[in-house]
Design an enzyme around this catalytic site. Structure first.
Site, PDB file in Angstrom:
ATOM      1  N   HIS A  90       0.972  -1.300  -0.025  1.00 27.75           N
ATOM      2  CA  HIS A  90       0.092  -0.060  -0.018  1.00 27.75           C
ATOM      3  C   HIS A  90       0.716   1.188   0.045  1.00 27.75           C
ATOM      4  O   HIS A  90       2.015   1.311   0.673  1.00 27.75           O
ATOM      5  CB  HIS A  90      -0.994  -0.047   1.299  1.00 27.75           C
ATOM      6  CG  HIS A  90      -0.606   0.052   2.478  1.00 27.75           C
ATOM      7  ND1 HIS A  90      -0.220   1.240   3.145  1.00 27.75           N
ATOM      8  CD2 HIS A  90       0.065  -0.905   3.287  1.00 27.75           C
ATOM      9  CE1 HIS A  90       0.498   0.928   4.447  1.00 27.75           C
ATOM     10  NE2 HIS A  90       0.505  -0.367   4.549  1.00 27.75           N
ATOM     11  N   ASP A  92      -0.290   4.468   0.725  1.00 31.01           N
ATOM     12  CA  ASP A  92      -0.797   5.342   1.935  1.00 31.01           C
ATOM     13  C   ASP A  92      -0.152   5.278   3.260  1.00 31.01           C
ATOM     14  O   ASP A  92       0.391   4.140   3.474  1.00 31.01           O
ATOM     15  CB  ASP A  92      -2.514   5.459   2.118  1.00 31.01           C
ATOM     16  CG  ASP A  92      -2.691   4.048   2.692  1.00 31.01           C
ATOM     17  OD1 ASP A  92      -2.362   2.841   2.077  1.00 31.01           O
ATOM     18  OD2 ASP A  92      -3.583   3.854   3.707  1.00 31.01           O
ATOM     19  N   ASP A 121       6.508   1.254   6.411  1.00 26.49           N
ATOM     20  CA  ASP A 121       4.895   0.885   6.290  1.00 26.49           C
ATOM     21  C   ASP A 121       4.414   1.861   5.361  1.00 26.49           C
ATOM     22  O   ASP A 121       3.788   2.999   5.787  1.00 26.49           O
ATOM     23  CB  ASP A 121       4.602   0.938   7.713  1.00 26.49           C
ATOM     24  CG  ASP A 121       3.149   0.754   7.678  1.00 26.49           C
ATOM     25  OD1 ASP A 121       2.313   0.141   6.653  1.00 26.49           O
ATOM     26  OD2 ASP A 121       2.274   0.784   8.509  1.00 26.49           O
ATOM     27  N   GLU A 155      -5.184   1.416   3.065  1.00 27.31           N
ATOM     28  CA  GLU A 155      -4.917   0.321   3.916  1.00 27.31           C
ATOM     29  C   GLU A 155      -5.007   0.861   5.342  1.00 27.31           C
ATOM     30  O   GLU A 155      -5.355   0.383   6.370  1.00 27.31           O
ATOM     31  CB  GLU A 155      -3.397  -0.413   3.693  1.00 27.31           C
ATOM     32  CG  GLU A 155      -3.035  -1.633   4.624  1.00 27.31           C
ATOM     33  CD  GLU A 155      -2.518  -1.342   6.102  1.00 27.31           C
ATOM     34  OE1 GLU A 155      -2.803  -2.306   6.732  1.00 27.31           O
ATOM     35  OE2 GLU A 155      -2.152  -0.421   6.264  1.00 27.31           O
ATOM     36  N   GLU A 156      -4.430   2.127   5.786  1.00 30.07           N
ATOM     37  CA  GLU A 156      -4.452   2.575   7.158  1.00 30.07           C
ATOM     38  C   GLU A 156      -5.718   3.157   7.571  1.00 30.07           C
ATOM     39  O   GLU A 156      -5.612   3.487   8.879  1.00 30.07           O
ATOM     40  CB  GLU A 156      -3.304   3.719   6.840  1.00 30.07           C
ATOM     41  CG  GLU A 156      -1.882   3.281   6.760  1.00 30.07           C
ATOM     42  CD  GLU A 156      -1.347   2.306   7.513  1.00 30.07           C
ATOM     43  OE1 GLU A 156      -1.880   2.108   8.622  1.00 30.07           O
ATOM     44  OE2 GLU A 156      -0.093   2.076   7.499  1.00 30.07           O
ATOM     45  N   ASP A 179       4.267  -6.323   3.980  1.00 30.79           N
ATOM     46  CA  ASP A 179       3.571  -5.200   5.029  1.00 30.79           C
ATOM     47  C   ASP A 179       3.557  -5.647   6.477  1.00 30.79           C
ATOM     48  O   ASP A 179       2.960  -5.376   7.231  1.00 30.79           O
ATOM     49  CB  ASP A 179       2.294  -4.780   4.448  1.00 30.79           C
ATOM     50  CG  ASP A 179       1.994  -3.410   5.152  1.00 30.79           C
ATOM     51  OD1 ASP A 179       2.513  -2.640   5.721  1.00 30.79           O
ATOM     52  OD2 ASP A 179       0.619  -3.559   5.382  1.00 30.79           O
ATOM     53  N   HIS A 453       4.241   3.798  12.149  1.00 32.69           N
ATOM     54  CA  HIS A 453       3.444   4.729  12.915  1.00 32.69           C
ATOM     55  C   HIS A 453       4.026   5.428  13.895  1.00 32.69           C
ATOM     56  O   HIS A 453       3.396   6.317  14.671  1.00 32.69           O
ATOM     57  CB  HIS A 453       2.136   3.793  13.376  1.00 32.69           C
ATOM     58  CG  HIS A 453       1.425   3.156  12.427  1.00 32.69           C
ATOM     59  ND1 HIS A 453       0.035   3.035  12.525  1.00 32.69           N
ATOM     60  CD2 HIS A 453       1.845   2.809  11.255  1.00 32.69           C
ATOM     61  CE1 HIS A 453      -0.434   2.302  11.377  1.00 32.69           C
ATOM     62  NE2 HIS A 453       0.615   2.209  10.649  1.00 32.69           N
TER      63      HIS A 453
HETATM   64 ZN   LIG Z   1       1.069  -1.127   6.307  1.00 34.71          ZN
END
Ligand SMILES: [Zn+2]
Length: 480
Positions: A90, A92, A121, A155-156, A179, A453
């Site tokens: 992903h 995003d 990520d 995805e997030e 991921d 994150h």
């Molecule tokens: Zn991810």
């Protein structure tokens, strides 16, 4: 005629500078969900749309066929054959937050790491997959299957990207998602997001409770913000009745002292405000935290409260307090392979004029399907006039450990790293579950701290290169 076997490591190192530059350029486009700039073709905003275009351009330049599915997701494909090998990543990212040592979208190189939101990520690994695919394509090796890189874009947030994508696009025969973690995640528990709700009317309809002398009335209670976190703060507001505000405050202070819990109590306008501090933890490991909500309710159980509060307290104390595995509800189950069912009470809300609401996250192994334990849960909810609302129920995801997808990736991992490729079952969800037959394969190597994150998110350049090597050989071995 036999061809010399490809040295995948060598092929990646030849492209090292190009890969690093591509990753940096990719990370420098901020791809946080931005509804304000959404438009047809860019449903999640301008930044995500530009990031997706960047990835597709690289693939098109490498001679792959590309397709953008209304900006929700896109793919790049090469090879031929009936079967389709998918690589799902992903583009995003989550918002950057504060406290970075270098600007979050500068993608500076610091001590051998590329530092940026999305580095691990999942934009760094996405670029690793693109370069891996380029290397396989440019090798000229014959493929018996098609290879498709699939790029998701939310995805997030809520996975609307793939929901839209798979409405019209083919499901890969098998595939992997870069991921999560190396060596390989083959099994993920089922995940529920449940609400147990009691309305004021439902409470009254029971007509159960004789009036008693009360110490206080519970006006409200609130704990937790998210279903998948153990609440680290809880607050209850009492109106004194048989006991004075001072007596209630004293009782709470004593309780805190005796239990060693951290909290506070204030008195204002003849209301007693109790606060409790817990320890936050991920909802998939509730036993690692201290639930501020249920701990606070434990104190309330020592008081004589109004009827409705008593029912709230009794239900919580019986079925949720330190019930990390659902034993009191009779829904516990320990799977030898995937581990136990886990229960996290992520949010508790009570308003004496409104609803009682528990938001509960239950994760369950594949040998303990939802339908087998829901009836037991419903039975206990009924006892307290609570109704069940299923906000989400994602079934468990598992690929047979003997499936060629698993064994092939294990072999590639061991060949390239010299390490045993132990396969992992987890309580969380990875993007791989969006594939019918999918596993998570990297990018985080064993022993590396996960910076996803967090501030100063990064990928080690060495790991980026190692992952690219693994993905190149994996794509080839799966598609040959
Ligand atoms: Zn991810």
């Amino acid at each position: 005629m036999t061809m010399k076997p490809i040295d995948w490591m060598d092929e990646v190192h030849k492209r090292k500078e190009e890969l690093i530059a591509a990753v940096q350029g990719f990370l420098q486009i901020k791809s946080v969900l931005d509804p304000a700039t959404a438009r047809p073709g860019a449903p999640f905003g301008e930044g995500i749309a530009r990031t997706l275009a960047y990835a597709l351009q690289l693939c098109a330049d490498a001679g792959m066929e590309v397709k953008n599915v209304d900006g929700y997701a896109a793919h790049a494909q090469f090879g031929q054959g009936e079967e389709l090998i998918g690589v799902l990543s992903h583009v995003d990212v989550v918002p950057e937050g504060d406290g970075w040592s270098t600007p979050p979208y500068a993608a500076e190189i610091v001590d051998g790491k590329i530092v940026a939101r999305g580095a691990i990520d999942d934009k760094g690994p996405t670029m690793a997959a693109i370069f891996a695919a380029k290397i396989v394509k440019e090798s000229g090796l014959a493929l018996g299957k098609r290879v498709r890189l699939i790029f998701g874009t939310d995805e997030e947030t809520s996975w609307r990207c793939l929901e839209r994508y798979f409405k019209t696009e083919e499901m890969p025969t098998m595939g992997f998602s870069p991921d999560a973690d190396f060596p390989l995640i083959y099994a993920e528990k089922g995940m529920t997001d449940l609400i147990f709700r009691q309305t004021k009317q439902a409470f009254a309809a029971q007509g159960l409770f004789p009036a008693v002398e009360t110490d206080a009335t519970l006006l409200s209670l609130e704990a937790g913000l998210r279903v998948n976190m153990v609440p680290d703060r809880g607050q209850a507001i009492l109106r004194p009745a048989g006991k004075t505000a001072e007596e209630l405050a004293d009782a709470y202070r004593r309780y805190l002292r005796d239990t060693g819990r951290t909290g506070d109590v204030t008195i204002a306008d003849d209301q007693v405000v109790l606060s409790m501090q817990g320890v936050s933890a991920h909802g998939m490991d509730p036993e690692k935290g201290i639930n501020a909500g249920t701990e606070l309710i434990r104190f309330l159980a020592t008081l004589q409260l109004d009827d409705r509060a008593r029912q709230l307290v009794r239900f919580t104390d019986t079925y949720l307090y330190r019930q990390h595995y659902g034993k009191a509800l009779g829904i516990d189950h320990d799977d030898a392979e995937m581990g136990p069912l886990t229960l996290n009470t992520g949010v508790i809300r009570y308003d004496c004029e409104g609803d009682i609401e528990f938001n509960v996250n239950i994760r369950y192994p594949h040998s303990h399907p939802y339908a087998s334990w829901e009836p037991k849960l419903l039975l206990h909810l009924q006892e307290a006039a609570l109704v069940l609302e299923v906000k989400e129920n994602m079934p468990p995801h598992r690929v047979d450990p003997k499936h060629p997808l698993v064994t092939t990736l294990q072999r590639v991992y061991t060949q390239q790293t010299g390490q045993e490729a132990r396969i992992i079952a987890i309580g969380g969800a990875t993007y791989a579950r969006a594939l019918d037959v999918g596993v998570a394969f990297g990018p985080l190597f064993p022993g590396r701290a996960d910076s996803a994150h967090q501030r100063d998110e990064h990928i080690f350049i060495d790991d980026l290169l190692r992952a690219t090597v693994l993905y190149a050989q994996a794509i080839y071995e799966l598609a040959k």
